[in-house]
Design a protein around this motif. Structure first.
Motif, PDB file in Angstrom:
ATOM      1  N   SER A  20     -31.425 -16.160  19.798  1.00 27.63           N
ATOM      2  CA  SER A  20     -30.559 -15.745  19.013  1.00 27.63           C
ATOM      3  C   SER A  20     -29.302 -16.356  19.089  1.00 27.63           C
ATOM      4  O   SER A  20     -28.307 -16.707  18.250  1.00 27.63           O
ATOM      5  CB  SER A  20     -30.277 -14.404  18.721  1.00 27.63           C
ATOM      6  N   ASP A  21     -29.190 -16.802  20.312  1.00 26.27           N
ATOM      7  CA  ASP A  21     -27.695 -17.641  20.759  1.00 26.27           C
ATOM      8  C   ASP A  21     -27.839 -19.127  20.607  1.00 26.27           C
ATOM      9  O   ASP A  21     -26.829 -19.811  20.780  1.00 26.27           O
ATOM     10  CB  ASP A  21     -27.576 -17.371  22.375  1.00 26.27           C
ATOM     11  N   GLY A  22     -28.849 -19.614  19.867  1.00 22.72           N
ATOM     12  CA  GLY A  22     -29.183 -20.964  19.535  1.00 22.72           C
ATOM     13  C   GLY A  22     -29.823 -21.763  20.898  1.00 22.72           C
ATOM     14  O   GLY A  22     -29.820 -23.044  20.785  1.00 22.72           O
ATOM     15  N   GLU A  23     -30.130 -21.112  22.083  1.00 23.88           N
ATOM     16  CA  GLU A  23     -30.640 -21.775  22.807  1.00 23.88           C
ATOM     17  C   GLU A  23     -32.290 -22.197  22.896  1.00 23.88           C
ATOM     18  O   GLU A  23     -32.908 -21.285  22.385  1.00 23.88           O
ATOM     19  CB  GLU A  23     -30.539 -20.854  24.419  1.00 23.88           C
ATOM     20  N   ILE A  24     -32.595 -23.455  23.014  1.00 25.95           N
ATOM     21  CA  ILE A  24     -34.071 -23.826  22.748  1.00 25.95           C
ATOM     22  C   ILE A  24     -34.883 -23.454  23.793  1.00 25.95           C
ATOM     23  O   ILE A  24     -34.610 -23.914  25.025  1.00 25.95           O
ATOM     24  CB  ILE A  24     -34.131 -25.413  22.434  1.00 25.95           C
ATOM     25  N   LEU A  25     -35.761 -22.646  23.706  1.00 25.00           N
ATOM     26  CA  LEU A  25     -36.588 -22.037  24.776  1.00 25.00           C
ATOM     27  C   LEU A  25     -37.950 -22.708  24.811  1.00 25.00           C
ATOM     28  O   LEU A  25     -38.335 -22.778  25.930  1.00 25.00           O
ATOM     29  CB  LEU A  25     -36.891 -20.474  24.424  1.00 25.00           C
ATOM     30  N   ILE A  26     -38.450 -23.139  23.763  1.00 22.32           N
ATOM     31  CA  ILE A  26     -39.702 -24.146  23.801  1.00 22.32           C
ATOM     32  C   ILE A  26     -39.349 -25.242  22.857  1.00 22.32           C
ATOM     33  O   ILE A  26     -39.103 -25.133  21.631  1.00 22.32           O
ATOM     34  CB  ILE A  26     -40.879 -23.266  23.373  1.00 22.32           C
ATOM     35  N   GLU A  27     -39.359 -26.476  23.254  1.00 18.50           N
ATOM     36  CA  GLU A  27     -39.472 -27.595  22.552  1.00 18.50           C
ATOM     37  C   GLU A  27     -40.372 -27.660  21.424  1.00 18.50           C
ATOM     38  O   GLU A  27     -41.550 -27.336  21.740  1.00 18.50           O
ATOM     39  CB  GLU A  27     -39.171 -28.924  23.215  1.00 18.50           C
ATOM     40  N   PRO A  28     -40.262 -28.327  20.322  1.00 22.17           N
ATOM     41  CA  PRO A  28     -41.291 -28.405  19.338  1.00 22.17           C
ATOM     42  C   PRO A  28     -42.466 -29.056  19.957  1.00 22.17           C
ATOM     43  O   PRO A  28     -42.353 -30.245  20.689  1.00 22.17           O
ATOM     44  CB  PRO A  28     -40.789 -29.394  18.273  1.00 22.17           C
TER      45      PRO A  28
END
Length: 380
Positions: A20-28
């Motif tokens: 929800s903070d905009g941090e990418i946890l898993i790349e596409p």
């Protein structure tokens, strides 16, 4: 919250996760639309807190249905988005770029922006599928009835005016399956013709009706065409098959609606079929915290047209929701007004205020849904 965004395609899907903070946890990443692909997705999600995960995907025909059911069975919260929502997000990009990887993150934006999300459940999905199948059967049957009328118009044009209820009744179907032409009807033994009509009509038609029918057949100006005769009998058989399929489909819908114990069935004038249509499209009504959100979801909310000092006084409904749901609600609304004095009084009061007849009954149904749910507030 953690938002898992899935871009659906026929053979391969793309997924990514963002906080929800905009941090990418898993790349596409790409995964196949099969067993191995589904469990690859689970393995990627395993390190994350499942209770914080919201999975979103765009509604794209049937390609994502198996994945949605799989994820729900694994106790994930799944939200299927209207393509209108994601389309508006794509248009915000300055560069004209559309790829599966880019689309994956586009899906996250509407998920984050909504204060209340509508999660899918298997019971409501099944109910919706039953209803959509039922609608297809009804359309097929209607088309066949129109075809049958055109065939009979050529072979025995006087027949449809002979019976008050028209062609499409069991008595006529039974007659035409055995004798599809006026010549065949005229040559039938009177006793047999009278018995056939009496049994098929459950005693409504007797020997006198059979005598009148045979005289009418003898004077018919219809063509004696064997190809049309075959088409008549085969079309009736198809209609009867569809009738049987509709009966069993509606029975399954009624059983599902009963098991859901929905408040919608407490509204006078709403039966299992209409109630099933509404529930299948809406899902769990408790997902809507306010009446206006339910109204917007159905596409019955008024569109807004304002610019500068101009404000349109009359606008049309937005129609951004489900067409099936709007049809079911409008049909239910008119039934409710007819069958309940309380709703009729509410309708009359609003009509006296100058409200439109076409949309007024909808207020009564939506109001009742809101009050019954215990969460939506009704403030008019």
């Amino acid at each position: 919250m953690i938002y898992v965004d899935i871009n659906i395609a026929k053979l391969n899907h793309f997924a990514a996760a963002i906080s929800s903070d905009g941090e990418i946890l898993i790349e596409p990443f790409k995964f196949t639309n099969d067993y191995d692909g589904f469990y690859l997705l689970l393995s990627k999600l395993a390190p994350l807190d499942q209770n914080s995960i919201i999975i979103g995907l765009e509604s794209t025909a049937h390609y994502g249905d198996n994945l949605v059911r799989f994820l729900i069975s694994k106790d994930f919260k799944v939200c299927v988005l209207n393509p209108i929502q994601t389309s508006s997000m794509r248009k915000n990009n300055v560069r004209k770029t559309k790829t599966d990887k880019v689309d994956t993150f586009v899906i996250a934006k509407p998920l984050m922006m909504q204060d209340s999300l509508r999660f899918m459940t298997l019971d409501y999905i099944e109910l919706k599928e039953f209803d959509r199948f039922r609608q297809k059967l009804v359309k097929q049957r209607t088309r066949l009835k129109i075809q049958l009328t055109s065939y009979v118009d050529q072979v025995f044009p006087e027949l449809q005016y002979f019976f008050k209820s028209g062609l499409h009744q069991n008595s006529v179907y039974t007659l035409l399956k055995e004798a599809p032409t006026p010549t065949a009807i005229a040559s039938m033994h009177m006793t047999h013709l009278a018995h056939l009509l009496e049994v098929a009509s459950h005693g409504h038609f007797g020997k006198e009706k059979a005598r009148e029918l045979r005289i009418l057949a003898q004077k018919s100006v219809g063509v004696n065409d064997s190809s049309l005769s075959i088409q008549i009998t085969h079309t009736i058989e198809q209609i009867e098959l569809l009738d049987s399929q509709l009966f069993h489909t509606e029975l399954e819908m009624a059983n599902l609606v009963t098991c859901l114990h929905s408040v919608i069935m407490t509204i006078p004038g709403i039966g299992f079929i209409n109630g099933g249509m509404i529930l299948g499209e809406i899902g769990d009504i408790h997902h809507f915290s306010e009446l206006k959100k339910l109204l917007a979801f159905t596409g019955l909310d008024p569109s807004v047209h304002q610019s500068g000092n101009f404000q349109a006084q009359r606008t049309r409904m937005s129609k951004r929701g489900s067409r099936v749901l709007r049809y079911a609600l409008i049909n239910a609304a008119h039934n409710v007004v007819k069958n309940n004095s309380t709703f009729k009084a509410y309708y009359d009061a609003k009509r006296a205020e100058g409200r439109n007849h076409t949309t007024m009954p909808l207020d009564t149904v939506l109001a009742s849904l809101s009050e019954s749910s215990g969460r939506c507030s009704l403030t008019k």
